[in-house]
Scaffold this active site. Structure first.
Site, PDB file in Angstrom:
ATOM      1  N   GLN A   1      36.062  38.006  26.198  1.00 59.88           N
ATOM      2  CA  GLN A   1      35.350  38.863  27.146  1.00 59.88           C
ATOM      3  C   GLN A   1      36.338  39.757  27.885  1.00 59.88           C
ATOM      4  O   GLN A   1      37.267  39.277  28.536  1.00 59.88           O
ATOM      5  CB  GLN A   1      34.549  38.049  28.168  1.00 59.88           C
ATOM      6  CG  GLN A   1      33.627  38.950  28.994  1.00 59.88           C
ATOM      7  CD  GLN A   1      32.958  38.234  30.153  1.00 59.88           C
ATOM      8  OE1 GLN A   1      33.618  37.657  30.993  1.00 59.88           O
ATOM      9  NE2 GLN A   1      31.630  38.277  30.192  1.00 59.88           N
TER      10      GLN A   1
ATOM     11  N   TYR B   1      30.860  43.609  38.572  1.00 63.43           N
ATOM     12  CA  TYR B   1      32.220  44.000  38.227  1.00 63.43           C
ATOM     13  C   TYR B   1      32.265  45.493  37.865  1.00 63.43           C
ATOM     14  O   TYR B   1      31.253  46.191  37.937  1.00 63.43           O
ATOM     15  CB  TYR B   1      32.752  43.108  37.114  1.00 63.43           C
ATOM     16  CG  TYR B   1      32.965  41.672  37.549  1.00 63.43           C
ATOM     17  CD1 TYR B   1      33.773  41.376  38.640  1.00 63.43           C
ATOM     18  CD2 TYR B   1      32.337  40.615  36.890  1.00 63.43           C
ATOM     19  CE1 TYR B   1      33.966  40.063  39.061  1.00 63.43           C
ATOM     20  CE2 TYR B   1      32.524  39.292  37.300  1.00 63.43           C
ATOM     21  CZ  TYR B   1      33.333  39.021  38.389  1.00 63.43           C
ATOM     22  OH  TYR B   1      33.524  37.729  38.808  1.00 63.43           O
TER      23      TYR B   1
ATOM     24  N   GLY C   1      25.217  27.712  29.628  1.00 65.00           N
ATOM     25  CA  GLY C   1      26.456  27.810  30.369  1.00 65.00           C
ATOM     26  C   GLY C   1      27.001  26.478  30.822  1.00 65.00           C
ATOM     27  O   GLY C   1      27.729  25.788  30.105  1.00 65.00           O
TER      28      GLY C   1
END
Length: 643
Positions: free
Chosen positions: A102, A172, A318
């Site tokens: 990522q 972000y 997750g």
């Protein structure tokens, strides 16, 4: 096959996955301070690959040193990183998993102390959460950052990763350019919707050009920022096809930014499993590439049904990967009873990383983050180990000691195991805490560890039976400050209320607004009881910025609960609680039931006797000091591994 849709193959631009389970990026803090990869990080990721997951996406990897969000975040801003990063795919490929890197830039969501300079962003608007001042990026810097992402993708391919994911979610840098909440520019990269999309589209095109057409590239997005002044799902439905046209091969559909109320990006136990899947479906309706759904999904049933309905093509599990790295293999084999389920408590993972500035782990899996030191060594000479107390600390110690070969017996004074997890599982949305107790009991049964209930073990019995070692996990008892009237018949401890030993009456007054007091208030309101909470501290002990804390405060407020801070209780008399406010005003509240939630004291009276007997022992959990479930289970594991 119990879950045929979950365990079917799928391809993303020629990358064939053995199943549709995805481990999404989750920050760990396991990198080195210079951005290089550690053995700890590789071992942690490999352990998840070993568990059978088809696609594993690494945590955030910085494309530029100014874009780091954590002091120990891994990086890829220069070729020197390639060799170290290559260790990740090389190790994970051994288990048949595909692995993606990522690519990330934090933008304004970082601190000057982390990056050594002022953070950069589309506009000089500080983060709503961090409050750190930042400076707007120049057009030249934007162009440089587009190239940084492109070169980072090229390095990822050279390092052997099967694909890259652009982090365009959660507030972000890429997300910041898209959002009118954070982008107030008046040039070609701000203002209109098309201008706000420009940086992301340029980045996608540059990344695609750098890696070629046959390499999987996708983006993680927040489908809806869920914040006032941000973009919504309709915007992302318009934008998603443009990203596909620019070159992405899939869309990873998350939600929210870190300033979204309730932190839906890492949703707590207070949200429903799969709450975000309708947004994935909305994106899937407008694109022709695979869509990855995410949002507090931990049960394979939920995932399989979502894929069957067409909500998403792949499902990200997750935190479930932290709690039980083998859960995918167990689900494929139909061994659901063996799965240790994630509770979404957030204590060991995101809150430990964000609030405590410590590396991540899992409250219920003490091996998470310790994979590079495992496996535990067996014992050459198995001993008789007594565990006194069958709460979370005691159960954890018993499982660990028995797995090493010791002959373990557990003694519990109550009629059932679980200790404080029994009352803790009763408030709304917390039943999953009881699931861990059931899992631990099944595990102990497989290890042939007996639990003796209604056994209040004392030193006399220890002297008579002479065990080789003792682990004290006796827990704690409620603290009772010297307040007149606390011995009244209308006064009860919060834990007794939660386990049903006390008849509920309205109105109720709770003394203490820590988690025990707040969750008891939540429980009483759900039962139709009027509640007032009195707290001596002037500020709420339960942090409303934490996800569970936010929802607790919100439910209590919406349910009509009353919270008074800086309230010093003077006494209980004639069905009223008398207290003083900070300015000295004396007040009272009517109460048919008064509930104490004012802390606890450790029960460890046997320690002195064990010292004199010179029997090896450990004191763990609340018996050592009343704290959270994380400390209880982890201390139990440590004691069981060392005894």
């Amino acid at each position: 096959m119990q879950f045929p849709h979950l365990f079917s193959e799928i391809a993303i631009n020629g990358m064939t996955l053995k199943n549709r389970a995805v481990m999404p990026p989750m920050g760990t803090g396991y990198g080195n301070a210079d951005g290089t990869v550690t053995d700890r990080l590789v071992a942690y990721l490999a352990r998840r690959a070993q568990g059978g997951t088809g696609l594993i996406i690494t945590e955030i990897c910085a494309v530029d040193p100014r874009g780091r969000g954590l002091p120990t975040q891994i990086g890829i801003w220069k070729d020197d990183f390639i060799a170290g990063l290559a260790c990740i795919p090389r190790e994970l490929h051994r288990y048949g998993a595909k692995v993606a890197l990522q690519l990330h830039h934090a933008g304004r969501e970082t601190f000057e102390a982390v990056i050594g300079m002022k953070p950069e962003a589309p506009s000089a608007i500080p983060s709503a959460v961090l409050g750190q001042s930042c400076e707007a990026m120049s057009p030249e810097r934007i162009a440089e950052m587009v190239e940084r992402f492109a070169q980072a993708a090229r390095r990822a391919r050279e390092a052997g990763f099967d694909g890259v994911e652009l982090h365009g979610a959660h507030g972000y840098l890429l997300n910041q350019f898209l959002s009118p909440f954070s982008n107030h520019r008046d040039d070609a990269y701000g203002g209109s919707e098309e201008n706000r999309k420009r940086f992301v589209l340029e980045t996608i095109r540059a990344v695609r050009k750098s890696v070629g057409g046959d390499y999987p590239v996708w983006i993680r997005v927040s489908a809806d920022e869920m914040i006032r002044g941000g973009y919504d799902l309709s915007f992302m439905r318009r934008f998603a096809p443009q990203m596909v046209e620019a070159g992405v091969d899939a869309i990873h559909c998350s939600v929210g930014v870190y300033s979204t109320p309730g932190n839906l990006s890492v949703a707590s136990m207070d949200t429903e499993s799969g709450f975000n899947l309708f947004r994935a479906r909305a994106i899937k309706e407008v694109v022709t590439v695979p869509v990855i759904g995410v949002g507090r999904i931990h049960r394979p049933q939920v995932a399989d049904e979502a894929i069957a309905r067409g909500d998403a093509d792949l499902i990200s599990f997750g935190r479930q990967h932290l709690t039980d790295p083998d859960f995918i293999n167990k689900a494929r084999e139909g061994a659901l009873e063996d799965i240790r389920w994630c509770t979404a408590c957030n204590q060991g993972c995101i809150e430990r990383l964000s609030f405590e500035m410590k590396s991540a782990t899992c409250s219920f899996n003490p091996e998470c983050g310790r994979e590079y030191t495992l496996p535990l060594s067996g014992v050459d000479a198995p001993g008789r180990v007594w565990v006194i107390g069958a709460g979370p600390a005691g159960l954890s110690a018993a499982m660990t000691a028995a797995s090493r070969g010791h002959r373990v017996e557990v003694y519990e004074r109550e009629a059932q195991a679980g200790g404080q997890l029994i009352p803790a599982s009763r408030p709304p949305h917390k039943a999953a805490f009881g699931d861990w107790v059931g899992w631990a009991l099944r595990r102990l049964e497989k290890l042939s560890v007996p639990i003796h209930f209604h056994c209040d073990i004392g030193l006399d019995e220890i002297i008579r039976q002479k065990p080789d070692a003792v682990i004290l996990a006796c827990g704690a008892y409620p603290a009772t400050p010297p307040i007149p009237g606390l011995d009244s018949e209308i006064v009860a401890d919060a834990r007794e209320v939660l386990i049903g030993k006390v008849e509920l009456k309205s109105p109720a007054v709770i003394l203490g607004a820590g988690y025990v007091g707040m969750e008891t208030a939540d429980y009483l309101l759900s039962q139709g009881i009027e509640v007032t909470v009195l707290e001596m501290q002037t500020a709420p002990p339960v942090n409303s910025l934490a996800a569970h804390g936010y929802w607790l405060h919100k439910r209590i407020r919406r349910g009509g609960g009353r919270l008074f801070f800086g309230a010093k209780v003077i006494g209980v008399e004639k069905g009223r609680v008398i207290y003083c406010l900070p300015e000295g005003e004396k007040k009272s509240e009517q109460a048919s039931l008064v509930i104490t939630a004012m802390g606890a004291k450790s029960e460890n009276q046997m320690e002195e006797g064990l010292k004199k007997l010179q029997i090896p022992y450990r004191i763990i959990g609340d018996a050592r000091s009343p704290r959270r479930i994380l400390e209880a289970i982890h201390e139990g594991y440590k004691a069981g591994s060392e005894i």
